[in-house]
Design an enzyme around this catalytic site. Structure first.
Site, short mmCIF file in Angstrom:
data_model
loop_
_atom_site.label_atom_id
_atom_site.label_comp_id
_atom_site.label_asym_id
_atom_site.label_seq_id
_atom_site.Cartn_x
_atom_site.Cartn_y
_atom_site.Cartn_z
N LYS A 184 1.02 -1.23 0.12
CA LYS A 184 -0.09 -0.06 -0.03
C LYS A 184 0.97 1.42 0.11
CE LYS A 184 -1.59 2.32 3.12
NZ LYS A 184 -1.48 3.67 2.18
N GLU A 260 9.60 1.47 10.84
CA GLU A 260 10.70 2.57 10.48
C GLU A 260 10.16 3.59 10.57
OE1 GLU A 260 12.52 5.41 9.11
OE2 GLU A 260 12.44 4.20 7.10
N CYS A 294 13.50 10.84 6.54
CA CYS A 294 13.78 10.39 8.09
C CYS A 294 15.11 10.53 8.52
CB CYS A 294 13.10 9.07 8.34
SG CYS A 294 13.70 7.71 7.46
N GLU A 391 10.38 16.83 14.02
CA GLU A 391 11.02 16.47 12.76
C GLU A 391 10.51 17.39 11.82
OE1 GLU A 391 11.85 12.52 10.32
OE2 GLU A 391 9.73 12.48 11.18
#
Length: 487
Positions: A184, A260, A294, A391
């Protein structure tokens, strides 16, 4: 396979987008608009999967499971190897497609395709090297035999920032292990996933081994698959918040999870670092995919003796980057993925400036069409600013001054995340000593790029569970089976 793409001023592609890919068959449809982030214009539409479509995909994966599980490792290996070769052969088409739907600079997109294809080559080799174990018990009463078997049907959920690499990093080990999968991809970047499914067909992937679903109802569709007892694995790359939700959902059926998740990477520069090398590394660590990664350096901690020179040099390099649509060859910094992404970055920067930070370049959204935010350097950033905690996922480099090793270790570890960290120092012993004390799953020592298909990728703390890539990545898709043997 060909992609007929015409670029004239702005992206105006005539893309051949198929639809849901279930059981080796394409199901055309519409409902999810795919947008060019450099203009905000629609590129095309792809099919919008329902819960019923998801269950059909699980059924297709189940139908194919026994045959794929029993396929000799060498045959699985050769299919992955052909898939690698086809990705390499169509690298420019794939890179252009990524630049169109993701917005990243074409040079970055080319690098992603190369990186993504390598996962198929790596796991083509690992498919024939699945480990086992044989030894005596300490008591000598019997023998221990350990085998590794495919875990079963795996649901793979990938993000928009690396639409090719995040897919291959999961599909490669899953297929090498003997698992069938449902992929997906993010609804922002589905075209790359469907293009790779076409290449998988050409490589000889049997029907039902790889299925691809796009949906505007990810929670509903994913939860339905996780509740299906035939699904035994979830591999997710995305935000920590969504990861927590998926872990809770997977726990209901005790589905094995690899996660992750988010990052907040510190980039530490000591006084004895080679300034030019540190700046080169900072540009890679910060500006890969325009900061939408990331592993991107989020917090720059620079020792006081080199601080001012580092700020000046990084400012000059960031200010010189050419901003534009990703598919224009001269572009070095493309647009962000959505307008909401731009708003989030602007909010974090504005908060830091209000707290006393100063933008030495950039600092404000651009007024052009599309979702652009300029490369930005902030100095005098308060350590308690929101930008130090969250982030950024954009081309912003907040710089903090430090004096001692103890101080920078404390600051670097002061986050819930622990994915990546970077250290620049002319003293390798010190760099390694500090690195051992940093709470991160991956360390770049005098390097601004650490990702490699042959290395284990993953983090600690709230940055995830398990590892992808390397010799350990295939074990995420396998179960150890122990035999107690007497003879």
């Amino acid at each position: 396979m060909t992609f007929q793409t015409r670029i004239s001023g702005y992206a105006d592609p005539a893309l051949h987008a198929e639809g849901l890919y279930i059981g080796g068959k394409w199901q055309k449809g519409s409902g999810i608009a795919v947008t060019d982030p450099s203009t905000g214009n629609r590129l095309t539409e792809v099919a919008d999967a329902s819960v019923e479509d998801a269950i059909r995909a699980v059924a297709a994966a189940e139908t194919a499971a026994a045959g794929w599980r029993d396929t000799p490792a060498r045959q699985r290996s050769e299919i992955l190897r052909r898939w690698f070769q086809l990705m390499t052969q169509h690298a420019e088409d794939l890179a252009t497609l990524i630049a169109l739907e993701n917005g990243k600079a074409l040079s970055d997109a080319r690098g992603e395709v190369t990186y993504a294809a390598e996962f198929f080559r790596w796991y083509a080799e690992e498919a024939t090297r699945i480990p086992g174990e044989y030894r005596h018990t300490p008591s000598g009463s019997h023998h221990i035999l350990v085998d590794h078997e495919p875990i079963g049907i795996a649901v793979l959920i990938t993000p928009w920032n690396f639409p090719a690499a995040m897919a291959t990093r999961k599909i490669g080990p899953a297929l090498a292990a003997g698992c069938t999968v449902i992929l997906k991809p993010a609804s922002e970047t589905p075209l790359t996933a469907y293009a790779m499914a076409r290449l998988g067909e050409e490589a000889g992937v049997p029907a039902g081994v790889v299925n691809v679903l796009t949906t505007s109802r990810p929670a509903e569709v994913t939860n339905a698959m996780l509740a299906d007892p035939r699904v035994r694995k979830l591999s997710f790359t995305g935000s920590t918040g969504v990861g927590r939700t998926l872990l809770a959902e997977a726990a209901k059926s005790v589905v094995s999870c690899s996660m992750e998740l988010g990052g907040n990477a510190p980039f530490v520069v000591f006084d004895d670092a080679d300034l030019e090398a540190a700046i080169d590394g900072a540009m890679v660590a910060k500006m890969r995919n325009a900061g939408e990664a990331c592993t991107a350096a989020n917090r720059f901690y620079v020792q006081s003796g080199i601080h001012d020179a580092f700020v000046a040099c990084l400012t000059a390099r960031m200010a010189a980057l050419k901003i534009g649509p990703g598919y224009e060859p001269s572009t070095q910094c493309g647009p962000m993925i959505t307008q909401n992404a731009v708003r989030k970055i602007d909010k974090l920067v504005s908060d830091a400036v209000a707290g006393g930070a100063r933008a030495t370049t950039g600092g404000k959204p651009l007024s052009e069409n599309g979702y652009f935010y300029p490369p930005t350097v902030l100095e005098n950033v308060p350590v308690d600013a929101a930008i130090a905690r969250e982030e950024i996922f954009g081309p912003v480099a907040p710089i903090y001054k430090f004096d001692s090793e103890e101080e920078v270790i404390r600051l670097a570890n002061d986050t819930e995340y622990g994915l990546a960290a970077y250290i620049y120092s002319g003293d390798l012993k010190r760099a390694m000593k500090v690195g051992k004390r940093l709470e991160a799953g991956m360390l770049g020592i005098n390097r601004g790029l650490m990702s490699d298909p042959a290395a284990p990728f993953g983090g600690v703390k709230q940055s995830g569970l398990g590892r992808e890539g390397g010799v350990t990545g295939i074990l995420e898709f396998m179960e150890a089976k122990y035999y107690a043997v007497d003879y």
